[in-house]
Structures are given as structure tokens and as C-alpha cells.
Design an enzyme around this catalytic site. Structure first.
Site, PDB file in Angstrom:
ATOM      1  N   HIS B 160     -20.594 -28.326   7.129  1.00 16.68           N
ATOM      2  CA  HIS B 160     -21.098 -27.080   7.735  1.00 16.68           C
ATOM      3  C   HIS B 160     -21.476 -27.255   9.210  1.00 16.68           C
ATOM      4  CE1 HIS B 160     -21.062 -24.952   3.987  1.00 16.68           C
ATOM      5  NE2 HIS B 160     -21.917 -25.772   3.408  1.00 16.68           N
ATOM      6  N   ASP B 196     -15.155 -28.671  -1.424  1.00 13.08           N
ATOM      7  CA  ASP B 196     -16.530 -28.255  -1.717  1.00 13.08           C
ATOM      8  C   ASP B 196     -16.543 -26.769  -2.079  1.00 13.08           C
ATOM      9  OD1 ASP B 196     -19.551 -29.375  -0.833  1.00 13.08           O
ATOM     10  OD2 ASP B 196     -19.368 -27.188  -0.704  1.00 13.08           O
ATOM     11  N   HIS B 198     -18.497 -24.592  -1.054  1.00 10.31           N
ATOM     12  CA  HIS B 198     -18.829 -23.794   0.126  1.00 10.31           C
ATOM     13  C   HIS B 198     -17.819 -24.042   1.246  1.00 10.31           C
ATOM     14  CE1 HIS B 198     -22.641 -24.526  -2.086  1.00 10.31           C
ATOM     15  NE2 HIS B 198     -22.754 -23.226  -1.912  1.00 10.31           N
ATOM     16  N   ASP B 285     -19.673 -29.389  -6.142  1.00 13.55           N
ATOM     17  CA  ASP B 285     -20.482 -28.243  -6.545  1.00 13.55           C
ATOM     18  C   ASP B 285     -19.614 -27.121  -7.106  1.00 13.55           C
ATOM     19  OD1 ASP B 285     -19.404 -27.993  -4.044  1.00 13.55           O
ATOM     20  OD2 ASP B 285     -21.267 -27.476  -3.032  1.00 13.55           O
TER      21      ASP B 285
END
Lengths: 344, 344
Positions: B160, B196, B198, B285
Site C-alpha cells: 500500500h 493480497d 487488498h 487474507d
């Protein structure tokens, strides 16, 4: 001077993220109550309730989807089973996208916010629209004639809120909504004078490309003061708005002698612009004891500030913004109004 | 497969703002320890310490002033007398300015952040640079030849983090730093495959205008999932980078059958690009029990994921990203690595 007040503000009492912890907001209901008590104690004039206005009036300076978000946010948040204040947790900075509104409330909260000082609670929307309605009612009374000044005792404040984001305890921009209402009622030019310690980034942003609302703000230098990312002296307006935005960033520790120079300059600039109405974003967090600000004005200086604003010589709507030292907030705010009246 | 690990990550254990309250981060030290234990239990291969690298290596993809900020932030924060984790509280959204770095730490924290999930603690910088060094060491081993895969057990994660902002538990972008190191060591093209849950907004942002690093990400649709403001399918790259960015946003509830289609498509896209190295941003995740994500992969699916990555047929550096259901994080992460090895 007429004061416009509504107890609806008491419905909003939120938490904020500060110093790495969540705490009750410095922006408390007692602020407005203390000012109201002082207005009555000093016999400033009648205290009147606001009129009611449709949300379309707020959408004259905010985007319709933002107004809708404010109205629906608590319902969407609480529908997810959460009971704490709704706080944003991620924001569209820099190259992130501000075009597509997320569908989920956590995304919406960040999409429409610039900081973590704008929690939304069960009562926030009623308080926020009540506050905006005070500013609208005050401007309507000036527009109708017969009054040359009025005081909208707004809470929550508004000057950090831009067309599509909330921040700094502000949700709807009361001063901007009032300025637009003045234009809509026939004024050709409005000036906003922002004397809150914190730069009125929302008001600047809303009118930055427009020549019909001049914005002048005297505030703590954003290099060291909230809101950090707007309020520099080189921000002069854009396109048709160029030359109609005036920032006076001042260093921490500024007292009346430093402040006065900037205020008088701003006053002359506004007088030359010859607005039909001056809207004063009245923050008194320039006070020496304010817990989150860094200027050094004393009680008596607010009388002088009122006189300097009166010297502009235009119909004037005072719209309450910040000020967090509650012990003196009533004295200081009403001193500006009394100083204004005494000098007229 | 070689694993690179450092206990420095244990120095970072922070709080985050979530659901309107501050709570310990879901991104905990136990995550890395659990994966390490599983690596050893499964006999994946040698576990080695990282090399040491100067901060200039991080500044190949981050701005020097951002790297300096990360290094100095805790010192500046604690010098103001505050002892809680340093959390940003205001961000330069939309028309606010991202050009002038504030002088005060509260302003700097927001200037360099996109969310309130990146607290800075006394040990954060040591953990963060230790994590980046793992990715650099892994890439250096691949660049030196003799290995066709490696696992950098990074914590904190990185994907991120963009050139000049932190967010989502990420400070330095380990995968991006490794990709750049591969190019600097002579590779002509690198692909980053981000699995991931996200979207890897930071990695996308860093390489968005470049053709020498292809970025492909399979993730929860940002309309309903963090990070909300990047990761849409229409983000294809810009300028010379156009055509080298591939997003696969998938709906909540996606299981392996839905996921596999996107993964195979991304794999073929990467194989066609023929990179010298594939960097996998390995978040697990996507697991069905993850507490903050919304896909439905099971333990065995991670073996299949590893096999699909092996089918790309290029030297591969796995860089650990997210995954918050600690009970299964070791099994799932090592299943990807084992599945990869079994299929080679």
C-alpha cells in the site's frame, strides 16, 4: 444586533483523533451555550430561531451527493452494527481517485473527509442542518433589508468544509452557504473575512475560481498549523477568481499588534471590493489561552477587532466558527459584536 | 526455497483506527512468527538473515524526503512530549496541496499518509527497514543466479505504500524496492503479481507510468473494499506505462473457482510479458476466515495458487504482504510456496 440560535446543535457531541488517541472533541456543545449566555447577559439584542430550508440550499455550494452522504451516513454506519462514532479511516490523497464514490460506508466516510476530526453521530445531521439554517436565516434577514448586521450562532462550525469534503469539526460550510444565499437574493458581490485561527480552507476552495465572492483569511501559518495543506500566501485564486483570494498566514505567538496589520490590510482590500455584504467567519481561537491554537490575542483585542470590521462599512453577517477556550469564548465572541456595534 | 527473515519486525506493534475506535493493529508480530514456524516445520529450506542496505536503496522508488520522514518521525513526535503511537489526523485530499512539506510533525504525518492504519512507534523505523532489507536480500540472491525462487518474510508489509505516502500497515514498499533492485542489477523487465485481498495501490502508483515493471493485482473490488480509491479495472497504466497495469477486482465472497480464472489470466499476461523475475506480493487474507477481508479461499487453494504461479515459469521472489487470520497464516503462506515448488 439580532442573534440566530437553535438548540439543535446539542445533538452533536463527538470524538476526535488527536495526539494519537481518541478523545472528546474540543468542539463541544458548551461552546455555543456559553456564547448564547453572554449574548443575553450583554443585551446584544433579540435571539431568534432559524427558518427551515430544503437541502437544495446547501447544495448551492456543496455537491448533491455530499449533502446526501451527510444525511445518510449515520444510518448506513449503524446498519453495519457499529455503535461508536463513525470516523473515516482512509482518504483519497494524491494520485488516488476522487471520482468514484465507494458503495460501502467506510469508503464513503473517507471519500468525503479530509481528517479524523469529523465524527458522525446519531444527531450530527440534525445539528449540522440546524447550523446551516442559522446562517441562511441571518443572510435572509440582511437581504430583506432593515438590518445592517446579524449574528448566526452556528455550531458545528463550517469553514473547513469544502464542496465535497468535511474536516476540522465542519460538515456544511455555513459561511459559504450564506454567501451564496446572498448572491441568490440579488447581491452582486460578497466578501468572506475569516478571522478564525485556522485557515478557512473550505471557503477558499469553494470560491477559488469565482470573482463574485472574495475570500480573505488571517490565520496560523499552515507550515506549522492545521489545516497544513492550504492557506499559503501564494494562493491568489484561479481563472476568473484570480485576485479574489487573500491569505495572511501569521507565525505562532502573533499578538494584537501583529494581527492588526493583517486585519487592516484585509479590511481595506474588502472595502475596495465593495461587497454588498461581508460574511465574517468568526473564530475566537486566536485567544491567548486557546488549547489548540497559537496566537496571543487578549479579551480587549476582540473589541478592537469588531471596530476594525465595522470600519469596512458594509452590511455584515457574523457566522460563528472556532474557539475552544470555553471560559472566555462568550466574552471574546460578543466583544467582537459589541466592538462592531459601538464603532458603527 | 530460501527464506529471508529478521526478528527486527518485532519492534513494531501498533494501534489503528477502525470501526470508530483505536485498537491494536490486526497486523501483529505473531503473523511473521507463525509463518516462520511453519517454514521450519515443513522444511521449506534454509532461513537466512538479511543484508544491510543504505536508505538510498529505498529512495530508488520512494522520494528521499519521505524516507527521511520515516526515519525521523518518531523522534519528532516524541520530542513534543507525546507517548502514544504517532497517528496522522489530516490528509491533503482533492484540491489541498501536496507540494509543501509541513514543518510540524502533525502536518508531516498527514502529508505522508493515506490512512490511520500506519501508526509510527519507537521501533517502527528499525522494523520497516529490516523488512525492506529482506526483500532486497531476496532479490539480490535471485539476481546473483543459482536460485530460481526465494521468500522474503517481510513484516511490516509494503504494497500500500506509494512513492511518498504510507498506508494500510505499509511504510516502505518492499515489493517495489525489490523490483527496482532487480532492474538495477540488470533485469530488463520485472512483473509484480499481487495476490493480497487488498489492491496494491502503492505498487501500482509507483510503476504506473513505466513499461519496465508490469503490475497485476487480484483483489476485492474497491467499490466495497479497502483501499477504495484505487484498483478499478479501468486503470491500465499511463504514458509509457500504458498497458502494463492490470487490475482484477472481484466481488465479496469470491471462492477459488472465481479466483482461479483471474489468476490464470494474470499468469498468462505475465508470461507473455516475459519478465526476468516475477515478484509476488503474497497476501493470504483471501482466506475464508480472514477477519478483515471477504474472499473464500480454503487451505488447499493456496497449494493451487502456488502451482499457478509456478506455471508462469520465471524466477520468482515471494514477498510477504497481508493475512490476518493468524491460526492459518503459516499453513496458507507456506502452502503457496510448497505448491510452487511441487509444480516446478
Amino acid at each position: 444586533m439580532l442573534t440566530f440560535y437553535s438548540p439543535a446543535h446539542q445533538l452533536h457531541h463527538a470524538t476526535e483523533l488527536k495526539d494519537g488517541v481518541l478523545m472528546p472533541c474540543f468542539e463541544t456543545p458548551s461552546r455555543a451555550e456559553t456564547i448564547l449566555a453572554r449574548v443575553r447577559e450583554q443585551g446584544l439584542g433579540e435571539v431568534l430561531p432559524p427558518g427551515d430550508y430544503p437541502a437544495e440550499r446547501y447544495a448551492r455550494v456543496h455537491t448533491p451527493r455530499y449533502v446526501r452522504f451527510l444525511e445518510k451516513a449515520w444510518g448506513e454506519w449503524s446498519a453495519t452494527g457499529r455503535r461508536h462514532d463513525a470516523l473515516p479511516l482512509i482518504w483519497p490523497v494524491r494520485d488516488m481517485r476522487s471520482d468514484i464514490e465507494p458503495e460501502y460506508i467506510d469508503g464513503k466516510l473517507g471519500f468525503y473527509a479530509m481528517d479524523a476530526g469529523v465524527a458522525i453521530t446519531a444527531g450530527t445531521w440534525e445539528a449540522v442542518r440546524g447550523s446551516a439554517n442559522l446562517a441562511l436565516t441571518g443572510m435572509d434577514r440582511l437581504s430583506a433589508g432593515g438590518q445592517d448586521s446579524a449574528f448566526a450562532l452556528c455550531r458545528p462550525p463550517g469553514h473547513h468544509a469544502a464542496a465535497e469534503y468535511m474536516g476540522g469539526y465542519c460538515y456544511l460550510n455555513n459561511a459559504a452557504i450564506a454567501a451564496q444565499a446572498g448572491l441568490d437574493a440579488g447581491a452582486r458581490r460578497i466578501a468572506i473575512l475569516d478571522v478564525d485561527f485556522h485557515h478557512g480552507n473550505g471557503s477558499q476552495s469553494i470560491f477559488y475560481s469565482r470573482p463574485d465572492v472574495l475570500f480573505a483569511s488571517i490565520h496560523g501559518d499552515p507550515k506549522r498549523s492545521y489545516p497544513y495543506f492550504l492557506g499559503h500566501a501564494d494562493e491568489k485564486g484561479h481563472g476568473p477568481g484570480e485576485g479574489f483570494n487573500h491569505n495572511y498566514p501569521l507565525p505562532h505567538g502573533t499578538d494584537w499588534y501583529g494581527y492588526r496589520t493583517a486585519l487592516e490590510h484585509a479590511g481595506r482590500t474588502i472595502a475596495t471590493y465593495a461587497p454588498d455584504v461581508v460574511v465574517v467567519s468568526l473564530g475566537v481561537d486566536t485567544f491567548k489561552d486557546d488549547p489548540i491554537s497559537h496566537f496571543k490575542l487578549g479579551n480587549e483585542d476582540y473589541l478592537r477587532m469588531g471596530a476594525a470590521i465595522a470600519a469596512i462599512g458594509r452590511p455584515t453577517l457574523f457566522v460563528m466558527e472556532g474557539g475552544y477556550w470555553v471560559d472566555d469564548i462568550g466574552v471574546n465572541a460578543v466583544n467582537v459584536l459589541s466592538g462592531f456595534e459601538a464603532a458603527r
